[in-house]
Design an enzyme around this catalytic site. Structure first.
Site, PDB file in Angstrom:
ATOM      1  N   ASP A  38      -6.722  -3.043   2.968  1.00 20.38           N
ATOM      2  CA  ASP A  38      -5.601  -3.943   2.686  1.00 20.38           C
ATOM      3  C   ASP A  38      -5.806  -5.334   3.288  1.00 20.38           C
ATOM      4  O   ASP A  38      -5.110  -6.277   2.919  1.00 20.38           O
ATOM      5  CB  ASP A  38      -4.292  -3.371   3.253  1.00 20.38           C
ATOM      6  CG  ASP A  38      -3.960  -2.011   2.678  1.00 20.38           C
ATOM      7  OD1 ASP A  38      -4.058  -1.858   1.451  1.00 20.38           O
ATOM      8  OD2 ASP A  38      -3.620  -1.100   3.451  1.00 20.38           O
ATOM      9  N   ASP A  79       0.862  -1.171   0.000  1.00 18.65           N
ATOM     10  CA  ASP A  79       0.000   0.000   0.000  1.00 18.65           C
ATOM     11  C   ASP A  79       0.907   1.233   0.000  1.00 18.65           C
ATOM     12  O   ASP A  79       2.077   1.143   0.382  1.00 18.65           O
ATOM     13  CB  ASP A  79      -0.880  -0.021   1.257  1.00 18.65           C
ATOM     14  CG  ASP A  79      -1.776   1.195   1.364  1.00 18.65           C
ATOM     15  OD1 ASP A  79      -2.288   1.639   0.335  1.00 18.65           O
ATOM     16  OD2 ASP A  79      -1.939   1.702   2.488  1.00 18.65           O
ATOM     17  N   ASP A  92      -1.714  -0.807   5.977  1.00 16.12           N
ATOM     18  CA  ASP A  92      -2.178  -0.396   7.294  1.00 16.12           C
ATOM     19  C   ASP A  92      -3.690  -0.210   7.339  1.00 16.12           C
ATOM     20  O   ASP A  92      -4.285  -0.148   8.403  1.00 16.12           O
ATOM     21  CB  ASP A  92      -1.497   0.909   7.725  1.00 16.12           C
ATOM     22  CG  ASP A  92      -1.845   2.073   6.803  1.00 16.12           C
ATOM     23  OD1 ASP A  92      -2.259   1.825   5.662  1.00 16.12           O
ATOM     24  OD2 ASP A  92      -1.692   3.230   7.239  1.00 16.12           O
TER      25      ASP A  92
END
Length: 888
Positions: free
Chosen positions: A614, A345, A610
Site C-alpha cells: 500500500d 486496502d 497497512d
C-alpha cells in the site's frame, strides 16, 4: 534474472553458492561487494534549515515576505530623509511570518518524535544460515545474496529468496501482496510464464512471515534490490506536491496581490495627474505618492491568514492526536476534510487480518463460538491442532496457522476449555497425521476413557466423503458448505471415529472478520458524499463478499481484477473508475495508477492501508493514512496520518475535523478580505481626494491587532456542528472563496467604506469637531468587531443562533471593546485623539451595528425565499407520489 522460472541449482550457480553447503567465506565478501548489504537505504532527514525553508515556501508567506521587504525598504528611506518611519507595520508582518513558521516546526517536530517512538524500521535479528557447510547465526544486515537460510514456523523473512525445499511451508504475505490467507509454498513449482508476486509459489519475500512448516531458501536479493527495497526506493524519489489547500491559498494570494497592485496603480496615476494639473509635480511628491501606493498593496495582503492557518491546523492536530490520529504533516489536518474518495486496502484495514470462527453448524443448527458445547467438536478444535496457547499479560496468546488459531480461540471462548494444556492432558494423543495441501485434511487419534478416538478436520469434500452418511446426506452437507464458500468464507468440516467409521459432527465457518466500527464508518462516508473504493490483493470472490457486506458494491459488475485495468489507456481507465468500486488482485503499481487517475479527475484522494504493497499509493495520495498497530514500518513512514487505534472510524473523525478547519479558514478569509477591502477603499478615497491620512501609525498598529491578532484568530476556534458531515466534499478545483462569500466580502467592504467615508467627509453622525478623529478611529474598530461576528456564519443562519458555540470569541471581543474605551478615554494623547462623549459612543456603536442589522435582514429574506421554494417543491413531490399511488 527471474529465479522463480528456473531451478534452485541455477540460482546457486548464479551466486557461486551451493544448496547444501552454502557460501564460502571468500564468496561472502565478494557477493557483499557485488550485490550490497541487506539493508534498505534510509531516507535522509531534513536539516533544520531545510525545514524552515520548506515552511517559508507557503505561497501566502512568500507574499508577506515580499511585502515586508518592500515596506521595510520604504520606511528606512523615509526615516533617513524625514526622521520618521512606520516600522510597526513591518514588524507586524514579520511577527506573523515567524509565528506561522514556528507553529509548523513545533507541531510537526512533536509528531515526528511520536512517530519515531512507534518503532524502528530495521532490526538486527540473528538468522539461521548455512555457510561453508556449517549452520551459523548471522545478523540480518550481514546476509548476502547466495546465502542459504533455514526457515521455521514464526520466522520473519528478511530477504528475497528462491525456495530450495519446504515441508508444509506456509507464509503470510498480506503485508506485501494483500493476500489474507497464508500462501502454501512449493519448491518444485516451475511456471513457464510471467507471474505477479502473489502467484510465485516458489519464492519468498522480505517482510513476510512463516506461519507453518519449515524450509530452506537461497537469497536472491538483499536490501534495496528486494521487493520491499524497490517500494522504499520509489517512495524516497517522490516529490512533494502542494496540497489542495496550499493550491487554493496560492491562487488566492495571487488574486489579492493583483487587486492590490491594480488599486495602487490607479491611485498612483490619478494622483500624478492631479499633481500635474495643480502644478505640484516634484520628485519628492511622486516619491511620497509611491510610498502611499506601497502602503495600499501591504494593506491588501491579509498577513494574519498564515497565522490562522497554522493555529487552526495545530489545534486540530492536537485534538486528532487525542482521537488516536497522529498527524505527521500539519497540512494533512485540513486535507482530510477535503477528501472525496477513500481508496482502502481490505486486509487489516476494513478487516481484522485475523481468521475468526463466525459460526459453527451441526444438525441444521448454527451457533456462535461462545455457544459450542458439543464435546466432539471441542476435542477437534483443541486436540486435533498444532496451535499453542501461551499465557501472556494475564491473557492467552495463541500461536500457529491462522485457521488453527481461530479454532482454538473459539474453543476457549466457549468457556468449556479454560486451560488448553490441561484439556489436552485429559485426552492424550497417540497418533497424528498432519495436514497437507494434497490431502486437505488432518487427523489426530486421542485416548478417551481408555479407548481410541480418531478426529478428522479438513475440506468439506474430503471429510464428508469419509463419513457414514447416505448419498443425500452427503450432498446436503456439501451444499450447505457451498453457501458460505460462495461468500468467500472458509469452511472446515469435522468428524470422529470410535471404531465404527467416521461420524459427521458438523462444520465451522471461518473468515477474516470485518471490523465492527467499519460498518458505521462506511455509512458515514456515504452520508458525507465520500466514495469508498476497495483496492485489495485478495481474489475476486473475497473482495466482492466484503464489499457487498459493507454495501460498497451491489453487484459483481462493480468489481474487476487488476489485470483487466493494466491494458487500459489512461482515458479508458478514468471512465471505468466511475463505475468500479472494487479492484481485486491489486498490485502496488495498479494501486498507484488508480490514485493518480482519480487525482487527475479532480478527486481529493485518501489511501488507507497497512501493508508494504500500500506504501506507494499512500505516498502519492493527497493524504496517506496507515495503521499504527498492524501497519508495516515502511507504510507508516510513507503516510501523512498514522491511526494509533487502527480504526477506520478514526478516518471519519479526521474528515469532520478537517472540514471544520476549512470552514474556519473561510470564516477568517471572509472577515479579513472584507476588512482589507473596506480599508483599501476608504484609504484610496482619502488619497484620491487629497485628504489627510485617516489613521496615524499607532492607530494602524491597534487596527492590525484587531485584524490579525487574538480577536480575529478566535474565528478559527468555531466548534464543529453535526451538519458538517451532511455536506458534499469540496472539489479540488473550487476556490476557497465561494461566490456567496465574494458577494458578502464586496457588500461588507463597500458598505463599511461608504459609511466610513460618509462620516469622514460628511459627518452624518453630527460629531463635534474635536471628536471627529476619535470617532473615525473607533467607528472603524467597532465595525470590524461586529463584522467578525457576522463572519461566524457562512450560510444563511442567524449569528445569534450559535452564540454559545464560541465563548472565547465573545470574551475576547468584549475585552477588546473595553480596551478601545480605555484608549479613547485615557490614552488619547498617545494615540493622537480626544475623549468621546457618551452620546458620541452611542452614535458610533449604533452606526457600526448597522453591518449586523443589514446582514441579518439579508439572511432573513434568503431563508424566507428558500423556505417557500422548498415547501413548494415538497408539495409537488408529495402530489406526484400520491398520483402514482392512485394509478397503482
Amino acid at each position: 534474472m527471474d529465479f522463480y522460472r528456473s531451478g534452485t541449482q541455477k540460482a546457486a550457480e548464479y551466486f557461486n553458492s551451493d544448496v547444501l553447503f552454502g557460501l564460502k567465506p571468500e564468496t561472502v565478501k565478494k557477493n557483499k561487494e557485488k550485490y550490497g548489504k541487506n539493508k534498505i537505504t534510509e531516507k535522509k532527514k531534513q536539516s533544520f534549515f531545510k525545514k524552515v525553508m520548506t515552511a517559508l515556501s507557503e505561497p501566502m508567506l512568500i507574499i508577506l515576505l515580499f511585502s515586508f521587504v518592500v515596506a521595510l525598504g520604504v520606511n528606512i528611506g523615509r526615516f533617513v530623509k524625514t526622521g520618521e518611519g512606520d516600522f510597526g507595520e513591518c514588524f507586524g508582518i514579520l511577527f506573523a511570518v515567524v509565528l506561522s513558521v514556528s507553529i509548523t516546526l513545533i507541531m510537526e517536530g512533536s509528531s515526528e518524535k511520536a512517530f519515531n517512538a512507534l518503532g524502528k524500521i530495521y532490526d538486527n535479528a540473528l538468522i539461521k544460515t548455512i555457510r561453508n557447510g556449517k549452520t551459523e547465526l548471522v545478523r540480518q544486515d550481514e546476509l548476502v545474496a547466495g546465502d542459504i537460510v533455514i526457515l521455521e514456523s514464526g520466522d520473519k523473512i528478511v530477504a528475497d529468496g528462491r525456495l530450495i525445499k519446504g515441508d508444509s511451508l506456509t507464509v503470510d504475505e498480506s503485508a506485501l501482496t494483500g493476500e489474507s490467507v497464508p500462501v502454501k509454498k512449493e519448491a518444485d513449482f516451475l511456471p513457464d510464464k510471467i507471474l505477479p508476486l502473489a502467484e510465485r509459489k516458489n519464492c519468498l519475500f522480505s517482510g513476510t512471515f512463516v506461519t507453518g512448516g519449515n524450509g530452506k531458501m537461497i537469497i536472491t536479493a538483499v536490501g534495496d534490490d528486494t521487493e520491499i527495497g524497490k517500494i522504499a526506493g520509489e517512495l524516497s524519489s517522490k516529490k512533494e506536491l502542494p496540497s489542495p489547500l496550499q493550491q487554493k491559498l496560492a491562487k488566492l494570494g495571487k488574486i489579492i496581490s493583483a487587486v492590490g497592485c491594480v488599486f495602487a496603480v490607479i491611485v498612483f496615476l490619478i494622483n500624478v495627474a492631479r499633481l500635474i494639473i495643480n502644478g505640484d509635480f516634484t520628485f519628492y511628491g511622486v516619491q511620497e505618492l509611491f510610498i502611499s501606493c506601497i502602503v495600499l498593496i501591504v494593506a491588501a495582503v491579509p498577513e494574519g491568514l498564515p497565522t490562522i492557518v497554522a493555529v487552526s491546523l495545530a489545534l486540530n492536530m492536537i485534538k486528532l492526536a487525542k482521537e488516536n490520529a497522529l498527524i505527521k504533516k500539519m497540512i494533512a489536518t485540513e486535507t482530510a476534510g477535503a477528501v472525496s474518495v477513500i481508496c482502502s486496502d481490505k486486509t487489516g484495514t476494513l478487516t481484522e487480518n485475523k481468521m475468526t470462527v463466525s459460526s459453527v453448524c451441526f444438525n441444521e443448527f448454527c451457533c456462535s463460538a461462545e455457544a459450542i458445547k458439543k464435546e466432539f467438536l471441542l476435542q477437534n478444535f483443541v486436540c486435533n491442532s498444532t496451535a499453542e496457547a501461551i499465557e501472556k499479560n494475564g491473557g492467552k496468546d495463541i500461536s500457529g496457522s491462522g485457521t488453527e488459531k481461530a479454532l482454538l480461540a473459539a474453543a476457549i471462548k466457549s468457556g468449556e476449555v479454560k486451560n488448553v494444556k490441561a484439556y489436552r492432558e485429559r485426552f492424550p494423543i497417540s497418533k497424528r497425521e498432519p495436514f497437507s495441501s494434497e490431502k486437505k485434511y488432518m487427523t489426530t487419534t486421542i485416548k478417551v476413557g481408555g479407548k481410541e478416538r480418531t478426529l478428522i478436520k479438513g475440506a468439506p469434500e474430503k471429510v464428508v466423503e469419509r463419513c457414514v452418511l447416505t448419498k443425500g446426506q452427503k450432498e446436503k452437507a456439501l451444499k450447505e458448505a457451498l453457501v458460505f464458500q460462495n461468500q468467500a468464507k472458509r469452511v472446515l468440516c469435522f468428524a470422529h471415529d470410535d471404531g465404527d467409521g467416521y461420524i459427521y459432527d458438523g462444520y465451522a465457518v471461518l473468515s477474516d472478520g470485518i471490523r465492527k466500527e467499519v460498518y458505521k464508518a462506511v455509512k458515514d462516508c456515504k452520508r458525507a458524499g465520500i466514495k469508498v473504493k476497495i483496492l485489495t490483493g485478495d481474489n475476486f470472490a473475497t473482495a466482492f463478499a466484503v464489499a457487498k457486506e459493507l454495501k460498497i458494491a451491489e453487484s459483481e459488475r462493480e468489481v474487476v481484477n487488476a489485470q483487466e485495468l493494466e491494458n487500459m489507456d489512461d482515458a479508458t481507465l478514468k471512465k471505468a473508475l466511475e463505475k468500479i468500486t472494487v479492484i481485486a488482485r491489486s498490485t502496488p503499481i495498479v494501486k498507484l495508477r488508480i490514485v493518480k487517475a482519480l487525482k487527475e479527475c479532480g478527486e481529493v484522494v485518501a489511501v488507507t492501508g497497512d501493508g508494504i504493497n500500500d506504501a506507494p499509493a499512500i505516498k502519492h495520495a493527497d493524504i496517506g493514512i496507515s495503521m499504527g498497530k498492524t501497519g508495516s514500518e515502511i507504510t507508516k513512514e510513507a503516510s501523512d496520518v498514522v491511526l494509533l487505534d487502527d480504526s477506520f472510524a478514526t478516518i471519519i473523525k479526521a474528515v469532520s475535523f478537517g472540514r471544520n478547519v476549512y470552514r474556519n479558514l473561510q470564516r477568517f478569509i471572509l472577515f479579513q478580505l472584507s476588512v482589507n477591502l473596506s480599508a483599501l477603499l476608504f484609504i484610496t478615497a482619502c488619497v484620491i481626494t487629497g485628504a489627510e491620512q485617516p489613521f496615524n501609525t499607532l492607530q494602524l498598529l491597534w487596527i492590525n491587532v484587531i485584524m490579525d491578532g487574538p480577536p480575529a484568530l478566535t474565528l478559527g476556534l468555531e466548534k464543529m456542528t453535526d451538519k458538517l458531515m451532511d455536506l458534499k466534499p469540496i472539489k479540488r478545483s473550487r476556490s476557497i472563496v465561494t461566490l456567496k462569500m465574494l458577494v458578502r466580502i464586496a457588500f461588507n467592504g463597500v458598505f463599511v467604506a461608504a459609511v466610513m467615508a460618509w462620516q469622514f467627509f460628511g459627518n452624518f453622525l453630527c460629531i463635534p469637531e474635536s471628536e471627529k478623529g476619535s470617532v473615525t478611529f473607533t467607528l472603524f474598530i467597532v465595525f470590524q468587531l461586529f463584522n467578525a461576528f457576522n463572519s461566524r456564519e457562512l450560510g444563511s443562519q442567524s449569528i445569534f443562533a450559535g452564540f454559545k458555540r464560541n465563548g472565547v470569541m465573545v470574551v475576547t471581543f468584549s475585552v477588546t471593546f473595553l480596551v478601545q474605551i480605555l484608549i479613547v478615554t485615557f490614552l488619547g494623547k498617545l494615540f493622537g485623539i480626544s475623549p468621546m462623549s457618551a452620546l458620541s459612543w452611542v452614535k458610533t456603536v449604533a452606526a457600526a451595528f448597522s453591518i449586523v442589522a443589514v446582514s441579518e435582514v439579508y439572511k432573513l429574506c434568503y431563508r424566507t425565499a428558500f423556505g417557500t421554494r422548498k415547501a413548494k417543491n415538497d408539495k409537488k413531490t408529495f402530489a406526484a407520489t400520491l398520483k402514482r399511488t392512485e394509478i397503482a
